[in-house]
Design a protein around this motif. Sequence first.
Motif, short mmCIF file in Angstrom:
data_model
loop_
_atom_site.label_atom_id
_atom_site.label_comp_id
_atom_site.label_asym_id
_atom_site.label_seq_id
_atom_site.Cartn_x
_atom_site.Cartn_y
_atom_site.Cartn_z
N ALA A 65 32.97 -14.21 10.49
CA ALA A 65 31.62 -13.69 10.71
C ALA A 65 30.59 -14.82 10.65
O ALA A 65 29.68 -14.88 11.48
CB ALA A 65 31.30 -12.61 9.67
N GLN A 79 42.57 -6.27 12.49
CA GLN A 79 41.35 -5.48 12.74
C GLN A 79 40.16 -6.07 11.99
O GLN A 79 39.06 -6.13 12.52
CB GLN A 79 41.58 -4.02 12.35
N ARG A 80 40.38 -6.50 10.74
CA ARG A 80 39.30 -7.10 9.95
C ARG A 80 38.76 -8.36 10.64
O ARG A 80 37.54 -8.54 10.76
CB ARG A 80 39.82 -7.46 8.55
N GLN A 81 39.66 -9.20 11.12
CA GLN A 81 39.22 -10.41 11.79
C GLN A 81 38.47 -10.08 13.08
O GLN A 81 37.43 -10.69 13.38
CB GLN A 81 40.43 -11.30 12.11
N TYR A 82 38.96 -9.11 13.83
CA TYR A 82 38.31 -8.70 15.07
C TYR A 82 36.90 -8.16 14.78
O TYR A 82 35.95 -8.47 15.50
CB TYR A 82 39.15 -7.65 15.78
N ALA A 83 36.77 -7.38 13.71
CA ALA A 83 35.47 -6.83 13.35
C ALA A 83 34.47 -7.94 13.04
O ALA A 83 33.29 -7.83 13.34
CB ALA A 83 35.61 -5.88 12.15
N GLN A 84 34.94 -9.02 12.45
CA GLN A 84 34.07 -10.15 12.13
C GLN A 84 33.77 -11.01 13.35
O GLN A 84 32.65 -11.49 13.51
CB GLN A 84 34.71 -11.02 11.05
N GLY A 97 34.27 -10.26 16.77
CA GLY A 97 33.78 -9.62 17.98
C GLY A 97 34.79 -9.73 19.12
O GLY A 97 35.89 -10.25 18.95
N LEU A 152 43.65 -3.90 20.00
CA LEU A 152 42.23 -4.16 19.70
C LEU A 152 41.36 -3.67 20.84
O LEU A 152 41.65 -3.88 22.00
CB LEU A 152 41.99 -5.65 19.47
#
Length: 82
Positions: free
Chosen positions: A10, A44-49, A51, A81
């Motif tokens: 992030a 998923q956590r990494q993708y949420a951070q 983008g 994703l």
Amino acid sequence: SKKGFVVDLAHIRREIGPEKTLFGNTDVVLVRDGSSERIAADVQRQYAQAGPRFVVSIGSPLTLDTSEEKITALAESAAGLR
């Protein structure tokens, strides 16, 4: 962190902006020893951070004792994703 620093996707995203692609840093020990659910949650956590301009990646080479099922779990998590 095992290496004495933390990769904060992030923070990196804020610094470089939305147009650059970021690569993830999934821990190979998590892939080897974690459940499919934990692997998916990490991706998923990494993708949420990071983008949508994000490539699922591992932090080191997979170990030889990583099962094919765990590698498949990582690949399926990446493919899912959105």
